[in-house]
Design a protein around this motif. Structure first.
Motif, PDB file in Angstrom:
ATOM      1  N   LEU A  10       0.815  -1.208   0.000  1.00  0.00           N
ATOM      2  CA  LEU A  10       0.000   0.000   0.000  1.00  0.00           C
ATOM      3  C   LEU A  10       0.853   1.264   0.000  1.00  0.00           C
ATOM      4  O   LEU A  10       0.528   2.235  -0.688  1.00  0.00           O
ATOM      5  CB  LEU A  10      -0.945   0.005   1.201  1.00  0.00           C
ATOM      6  CG  LEU A  10      -2.047  -1.073   1.204  1.00  0.00           C
ATOM      7  CD1 LEU A  10      -2.857  -0.976   2.486  1.00  0.00           C
ATOM      8  CD2 LEU A  10      -2.956  -0.942  -0.009  1.00  0.00           C
ATOM      9  N   ASP A  11       1.927   1.271   0.761  1.00  0.00           N
ATOM     10  CA  ASP A  11       2.786   2.447   0.805  1.00  0.00           C
ATOM     11  C   ASP A  11       3.422   2.695  -0.558  1.00  0.00           C
ATOM     12  O   ASP A  11       3.487   3.838  -1.035  1.00  0.00           O
ATOM     13  CB  ASP A  11       3.874   2.286   1.866  1.00  0.00           C
ATOM     14  CG  ASP A  11       3.323   2.368   3.280  1.00  0.00           C
ATOM     15  OD1 ASP A  11       2.222   2.948   3.450  1.00  0.00           O
ATOM     16  OD2 ASP A  11       3.978   1.856   4.202  1.00  0.00           O
ATOM     17  N   THR A  54      -6.201 -11.166   0.398  1.00  0.00           N
ATOM     18  CA  THR A  54      -7.618 -11.465   0.636  1.00  0.00           C
ATOM     19  C   THR A  54      -8.512 -10.455  -0.084  1.00  0.00           C
ATOM     20  O   THR A  54      -8.060  -9.392  -0.528  1.00  0.00           O
ATOM     21  CB  THR A  54      -7.939 -11.427   2.134  1.00  0.00           C
ATOM     22  OG1 THR A  54      -7.784 -10.077   2.608  1.00  0.00           O
ATOM     23  CG2 THR A  54      -7.023 -12.359   2.914  1.00  0.00           C
ATOM     24  N   ASP A  55      -9.781 -10.790  -0.148  1.00  0.00           N
ATOM     25  CA  ASP A  55     -10.773  -9.879  -0.705  1.00  0.00           C
ATOM     26  C   ASP A  55     -10.790  -8.571   0.090  1.00  0.00           C
ATOM     27  O   ASP A  55     -10.874  -7.477  -0.486  1.00  0.00           O
ATOM     28  CB  ASP A  55     -12.139 -10.568  -0.663  1.00  0.00           C
ATOM     29  CG  ASP A  55     -13.206  -9.858  -1.477  1.00  0.00           C
ATOM     30  OD1 ASP A  55     -12.875  -8.936  -2.256  1.00  0.00           O
ATOM     31  OD2 ASP A  55     -14.383 -10.224  -1.344  1.00  0.00           O
ATOM     32  N   VAL A  59      -9.876  -4.663  -1.156  1.00  0.00           N
ATOM     33  CA  VAL A  59     -10.701  -3.467  -1.010  1.00  0.00           C
ATOM     34  C   VAL A  59      -9.828  -2.270  -0.645  1.00  0.00           C
ATOM     35  O   VAL A  59     -10.027  -1.156  -1.162  1.00  0.00           O
ATOM     36  CB  VAL A  59     -11.803  -3.688   0.057  1.00  0.00           C
ATOM     37  CG1 VAL A  59     -12.473  -2.371   0.423  1.00  0.00           C
ATOM     38  CG2 VAL A  59     -12.838  -4.675  -0.452  1.00  0.00           C
ATOM     39  N   GLU A  60      -8.852  -2.480   0.218  1.00  0.00           N
ATOM     40  CA  GLU A  60      -7.938  -1.393   0.583  1.00  0.00           C
ATOM     41  C   GLU A  60      -7.152  -0.902  -0.623  1.00  0.00           C
ATOM     42  O   GLU A  60      -6.979   0.307  -0.823  1.00  0.00           O
ATOM     43  CB  GLU A  60      -6.980  -1.854   1.677  1.00  0.00           C
ATOM     44  CG  GLU A  60      -7.614  -2.149   3.013  1.00  0.00           C
ATOM     45  CD  GLU A  60      -6.575  -2.462   4.068  1.00  0.00           C
ATOM     46  OE1 GLU A  60      -5.918  -1.525   4.539  1.00  0.00           O
ATOM     47  OE2 GLU A  60      -6.398  -3.648   4.389  1.00  0.00           O
ATOM     48  N   ILE A  61      -6.680  -1.841  -1.422  1.00  0.00           N
ATOM     49  CA  ILE A  61      -5.917  -1.460  -2.618  1.00  0.00           C
ATOM     50  C   ILE A  61      -6.806  -0.700  -3.587  1.00  0.00           C
ATOM     51  O   ILE A  61      -6.434   0.361  -4.110  1.00  0.00           O
ATOM     52  CB  ILE A  61      -5.323  -2.711  -3.307  1.00  0.00           C
ATOM     53  CG1 ILE A  61      -4.430  -3.498  -2.352  1.00  0.00           C
ATOM     54  CG2 ILE A  61      -4.530  -2.295  -4.548  1.00  0.00           C
ATOM     55  CD1 ILE A  61      -3.973  -4.839  -2.910  1.00  0.00           C
ATOM     56  N   GLN A  95     -16.214  -8.486  -2.073  1.00  0.00           N
ATOM     57  CA  GLN A  95     -16.158  -7.204  -1.374  1.00  0.00           C
ATOM     58  C   GLN A  95     -15.692  -6.092  -2.306  1.00  0.00           C
ATOM     59  O   GLN A  95     -16.148  -4.950  -2.211  1.00  0.00           O
ATOM     60  CB  GLN A  95     -15.231  -7.303  -0.163  1.00  0.00           C
ATOM     61  CG  GLN A  95     -15.717  -8.254   0.914  1.00  0.00           C
ATOM     62  CD  GLN A  95     -17.053  -7.823   1.494  1.00  0.00           C
ATOM     63  OE1 GLN A  95     -17.335  -6.629   1.643  1.00  0.00           O
ATOM     64  NE2 GLN A  95     -17.895  -8.790   1.827  1.00  0.00           N
ATOM     65  N   VAL A  96     -14.779  -6.417  -3.210  1.00  0.00           N
ATOM     66  CA  VAL A  96     -14.328  -5.431  -4.195  1.00  0.00           C
ATOM     67  C   VAL A  96     -15.476  -5.059  -5.122  1.00  0.00           C
ATOM     68  O   VAL A  96     -15.687  -3.880  -5.439  1.00  0.00           O
ATOM     69  CB  VAL A  96     -13.127  -5.965  -5.002  1.00  0.00           C
ATOM     70  CG1 VAL A  96     -12.686  -4.951  -6.051  1.00  0.00           C
ATOM     71  CG2 VAL A  96     -11.964  -6.288  -4.075  1.00  0.00           C
TER      72      VAL A  96
END
Length: 210
Positions: A10-11, A54-55, A59-61, A95-96
């Motif tokens: 993520l960073d 994970t799913d 979602v965070e990505i 979730q995405v």
């Protein structure tokens, strides 16, 4: 960028997008052997299916990409090419897919084989997503392009031909579709009905289709 996504970095993704926001919509290859490019919001779903993350992590990505201007429908809707939503539905990224719906994704776009997200969620046995798509107004009796079949047909066909091996999930999808008005009498392009897919051992499916 593909490496950063696969590594759930993520960073690194944030740094790259901050330096060049255009990367949020730049097509990415699947890998060195398959250089075909797809929108990053699609490739994030590939990572879920491949087990890189994970799913929920996906979602965070995806949320990060959306924050930097990723277009939720990708770089243009082309018939029989998957939108990010269709990709999510077909790659078990429930979730995405819900995130994309919440961000205004086109619900009834015909992707691979001309199947909509509802077709693919039904085929893969994803009841939670099927329910969300129905609530969002997915066309319940829409026929796909290649097989001229409805999501209900796809749901049963998926259980019989490898879309899902989990009968309870398929039964829940069928029940959700029937309760929402899916027409069990609509045949596919070959004239085959959903009942023609069943055998004497499919008592629970027959009950769900009543």
């Amino acid at each position: 960028m593909r490496r950063l996504i696969n590594n759930n970095d993520l960073d690194g993704i944030r740094q790259a997008l901050s330096a060049n926001p255009e990367l949020a919509n730049e097509g990415l290859p699947y890998d060195a052997q398959n250089p075909t490019k797809a929108h990053p919001l699609h490739r994030i779903c590939d990572g879920v299916f491949a087990g890189y993350y994970t799913d929920e992590e996906a979602v965070e990505i995806a949320t990060l990409f959306l924050e930097y201007g990723a277009r939720v429908d990708g770089n243009g809707l082309v018939e029989k090419q998957d939108s990010p939503l269709v990709a999510a539905a077909s790659l078990h990224a429930d979730q995405v897919a819900i995130l994309y719906l919440e961000n205004g994704a086109t619900i009834n776009h015909p992707g691979c084989h001309g199947g909509t997200a509802l077709h693919w969620a039904a085929w893969c046995g994803r009841p939670k997503l099927v329910n969300k798509l129905l609530e969002a107004g997915a066309e319940i009796n829409r026929r796909c392009i290649d097989f001229n079949a409805t999501p209900l047909f796809w749901a049963v066909h998926g259980l019989k031909h490898g879309g899902t091996t989990h009968l309870p999930d398929c039964l829940e999808c069928v029940t959700l579709l029937r309760q929402s008005g899916a027409d069990k009498t609509i045949p596919n392009g070959d004239g085959t009905t959903v009942f023609d897919l069943l055998t004497d051992n499919d008592g629970e499916l027959k009950e769900a289709l009543r």
